[in-house]
Motif scaffolding. Structure first.
Motif, mmCIF file in Angstrom:
data_model
loop_
_atom_site.group_PDB
_atom_site.id
_atom_site.type_symbol
_atom_site.label_atom_id
_atom_site.label_comp_id
_atom_site.label_asym_id
_atom_site.label_seq_id
_atom_site.Cartn_x
_atom_site.Cartn_y
_atom_site.Cartn_z
ATOM 1 N N PRO A 178 1.748 -10.288 10.684
ATOM 2 C CA PRO A 178 2.186 -8.883 10.728
ATOM 3 C C PRO A 178 2.002 -8.221 9.362
ATOM 4 O O PRO A 178 2.103 -8.877 8.315
ATOM 5 N N LEU A 179 1.738 -6.936 9.388
ATOM 6 C CA LEU A 179 1.482 -6.191 8.156
ATOM 7 C C LEU A 179 2.650 -6.291 7.175
ATOM 8 O O LEU A 179 2.448 -6.409 5.960
ATOM 9 N N SER A 180 3.873 -6.254 7.675
ATOM 10 C CA SER A 180 5.044 -6.279 6.786
ATOM 11 C C SER A 180 5.081 -7.536 5.917
ATOM 12 O O SER A 180 5.579 -7.505 4.793
ATOM 13 N N LEU A 181 4.533 -8.625 6.444
ATOM 14 C CA LEU A 181 4.571 -9.892 5.702
ATOM 15 C C LEU A 181 3.536 -9.928 4.582
ATOM 16 O O LEU A 181 3.746 -10.576 3.562
ATOM 17 N N VAL A 182 2.416 -9.232 4.771
ATOM 18 C CA VAL A 182 1.316 -9.306 3.792
ATOM 19 C C VAL A 182 1.140 -7.984 3.040
ATOM 20 O O VAL A 182 0.170 -7.831 2.296
ATOM 21 N N TYR A 183 2.060 -7.049 3.204
ATOM 22 C CA TYR A 183 1.935 -5.719 2.614
ATOM 23 C C TYR A 183 1.748 -5.789 1.095
ATOM 24 O O TYR A 183 0.805 -5.204 0.534
ATOM 25 N N ASP A 184 2.651 -6.495 0.417
ATOM 26 C CA ASP A 184 2.570 -6.593 -1.049
ATOM 27 C C ASP A 184 1.321 -7.341 -1.483
ATOM 28 O O ASP A 184 0.709 -7.014 -2.519
ATOM 29 N N ASN A 185 0.932 -8.339 -0.723
ATOM 30 C CA ASN A 185 -0.265 -9.106 -1.044
ATOM 31 C C ASN A 185 -1.511 -8.228 -0.973
ATOM 32 O O ASN A 185 -2.402 -8.306 -1.836
ATOM 33 N N ILE A 186 -1.567 -7.361 0.043
ATOM 34 C CA ILE A 186 -2.707 -6.447 0.179
ATOM 35 C C ILE A 186 -2.756 -5.470 -0.998
ATOM 36 O O ILE A 186 -3.829 -5.183 -1.543
ATOM 37 N N ARG A 187 -1.603 -4.971 -1.382
ATOM 38 C CA ARG A 187 -1.557 -4.055 -2.533
ATOM 39 C C ARG A 187 -2.130 -4.728 -3.777
ATOM 40 O O ARG A 187 -2.918 -4.129 -4.518
ATOM 41 N N THR B 263 -2.968 2.811 -10.558
ATOM 42 C CA THR B 263 -2.090 1.825 -9.914
ATOM 43 C C THR B 263 -1.413 2.354 -8.654
ATOM 44 O O THR B 263 -0.586 1.669 -8.069
ATOM 45 N N VAL B 264 -1.773 3.578 -8.246
ATOM 46 C CA VAL B 264 -1.185 4.148 -7.032
ATOM 47 C C VAL B 264 -1.994 3.666 -5.825
ATOM 48 O O VAL B 264 -3.181 3.973 -5.695
ATOM 49 N N VAL B 265 -1.338 2.892 -4.972
ATOM 50 C CA VAL B 265 -1.975 2.411 -3.743
ATOM 51 C C VAL B 265 -1.199 3.016 -2.569
ATOM 52 O O VAL B 265 -0.005 2.752 -2.401
ATOM 53 N N THR B 266 -1.857 3.825 -1.779
ATOM 54 C CA THR B 266 -1.174 4.520 -0.701
ATOM 55 C C THR B 266 -0.967 3.620 0.513
ATOM 56 O O THR B 266 -1.658 2.605 0.680
ATOM 57 N N ASP B 267 -0.039 4.013 1.343
ATOM 58 C CA ASP B 267 0.228 3.285 2.580
ATOM 59 C C ASP B 267 -1.012 3.287 3.476
ATOM 60 O O ASP B 267 -1.312 2.281 4.134
ATOM 61 N N ALA B 268 -1.748 4.394 3.478
ATOM 62 C CA ALA B 268 -2.958 4.494 4.294
ATOM 63 C C ALA B 268 -4.020 3.495 3.829
ATOM 64 O O ALA B 268 -4.713 2.885 4.657
ATOM 65 N N GLU B 269 -4.170 3.337 2.508
ATOM 66 C CA GLU B 269 -5.136 2.374 1.980
ATOM 67 C C GLU B 269 -4.790 0.948 2.408
ATOM 68 O O GLU B 269 -5.672 0.157 2.769
ATOM 69 N N ILE B 270 -3.505 0.630 2.332
ATOM 70 C CA ILE B 270 -3.065 -0.716 2.710
ATOM 71 C C ILE B 270 -3.297 -0.959 4.195
ATOM 72 O O ILE B 270 -3.797 -2.023 4.596
ATOM 73 N N ARG B 271 -2.987 0.022 5.025
ATOM 74 C CA ARG B 271 -3.176 -0.133 6.473
ATOM 75 C C ARG B 271 -4.658 -0.243 6.819
ATOM 76 O O ARG B 271 -5.057 -1.009 7.714
ATOM 77 N N ASN B 272 -5.496 0.510 6.129
ATOM 78 C CA ASN B 272 -6.932 0.442 6.377
ATOM 79 C C ASN B 272 -7.492 -0.922 5.967
ATOM 80 O O ASN B 272 -8.327 -1.508 6.680
ATOM 81 N N TYR B 273 -7.035 -1.438 4.829
ATOM 82 C CA TYR B 273 -7.468 -2.765 4.363
ATOM 83 C C TYR B 273 -7.073 -3.820 5.392
ATOM 84 O O TYR B 273 -7.861 -4.712 5.732
ATOM 85 N N TYR B 274 -5.863 -3.710 5.895
ATOM 86 C CA TYR B 274 -5.350 -4.660 6.885
ATOM 87 C C TYR B 274 -6.151 -4.586 8.181
ATOM 88 O O TYR B 274 -6.490 -5.613 8.791
#
Length: 267
Positions: free
Chosen positions: A225-234, A99-110
């Motif tokens: 913007p990433l901040s708006l969809v951050y949790d959704n991407i996770r 369940t660990v999702v890193t900030d880098a993974e989220i940014r790459n997905y975005y």
């Protein structure tokens, strides 16, 4: 003998529906632990009403339709098997899922899936104050509202705490226009004016004065913007992991069963 018979006598039923009865023991687990008094009675009564309704419907259904017993039993068995497999899969996910999702993974997905994050409606960064139409010192309030000075904002905060119906002075998060419209009369500004940032929009509605400042805006069909969809991407990443984990488990079980000749297809 009479004493033993009394001890084994069935308790009085709580309800009857045609030839079926509901007993106190059938309500075990209906009322959660710790719920007592009127709340527990209400839950019990609701369950009894639901039971009566279901049993009455079953009675009329059995009487008025020809039931294909074999097909019904096959459907029940299929549903039961599905539940067992689902419980096993959920247990596997709870034990094995990372369940660990890193900030880098989220940014790459975005960054690699831009088409998934196009806005369907405008988003805004907004400060607003809702006041009675005749609130005192409105000219001073507007000056303080436009000022970026910390001391001015502190004075405005104290004023709003006393006079405002609702207010938001220092929120820097993006908000969907539809959500904001539930708090302030955003439609009176008009989407064509959303780019006019840094000024006060004054709107009077139902004897209420709304002071609104748009700090930033993004329009529909632009990238969210990433901040708006951050949790959704996770959540999307975690859901993909769940699907992959269950799929790997199914393939592994099938491969192992074939290797051990526990499953086979006959000609």
């Amino acid at each position: 003998m009479l004493l033993v018979a009394c001890r084994h006598e069935k308790p009085k039923p709580l309800a009857r529906s045609f030839d079926r009865f509901l007993y106190p023991e059938d309500l075990q687990g209906v009322v959660p632990v710790g719920v007592t008094g009127a709340d527990s009675i209400q839950l019990a009564r609701a369950y009894i009403e639901q039971w009566l309704r279901q049993q009455a419907l079953l009675h009329y259904a059995r009487r008025n339709i020809a039931i294909n017993t074999e097909r019904l039993e096959a459907q029940v068995e299929e549903y039961r098997n599905g539940l067992i497999v689902y419980e096993y899969e959920q247990e596997l996910v709870s034990q094995k899922l990372d369940t660990v999702v890193t900030d880098a993974e989220i940014r790459n997905y975005y960054a690699t899936r831009q088409e998934l994050f196009m806005l369907k409606q405008p988003i805004l960064k907004v400060s607003y104050i809702q006041l009675p139409n005749r609130a005192p010192e409105l000219d001073r309030v507007k000056r303080l509202f436009l000022s970026g000075d910390f001391e001015a904002q502190d004075l405005l905060e104290k004023y709003c705490a006393r006079y405002a119906r609702q207010y938001s002075l220092r929120d820097t998060t993006w908000q969907y226009a539809d959500d904001l419209a539930k708090k302030v009369p955003l439609s009176r500004i008009g989407e064509e004016n959303y780019s006019r940032t840094g000024r006060i929009f004054e709107i009077i509605e139902n004897n209420e004065l709304y002071l609104i400042i748009l700090h930033d805006s993004k329009f529909r069909d632009s990238r969210s913007p990433l901040s708006l969809v951050y949790d959704n991407i996770r959540n999307l990443i975690l859901n993909k992991r769940k699907i992959d984990l269950v799929d790997q488990m199914q393939k592994s079980i099938l491969m192992d069963a074939r290797k051990k000749n526990d499953i086979e297809i006959y000609n």
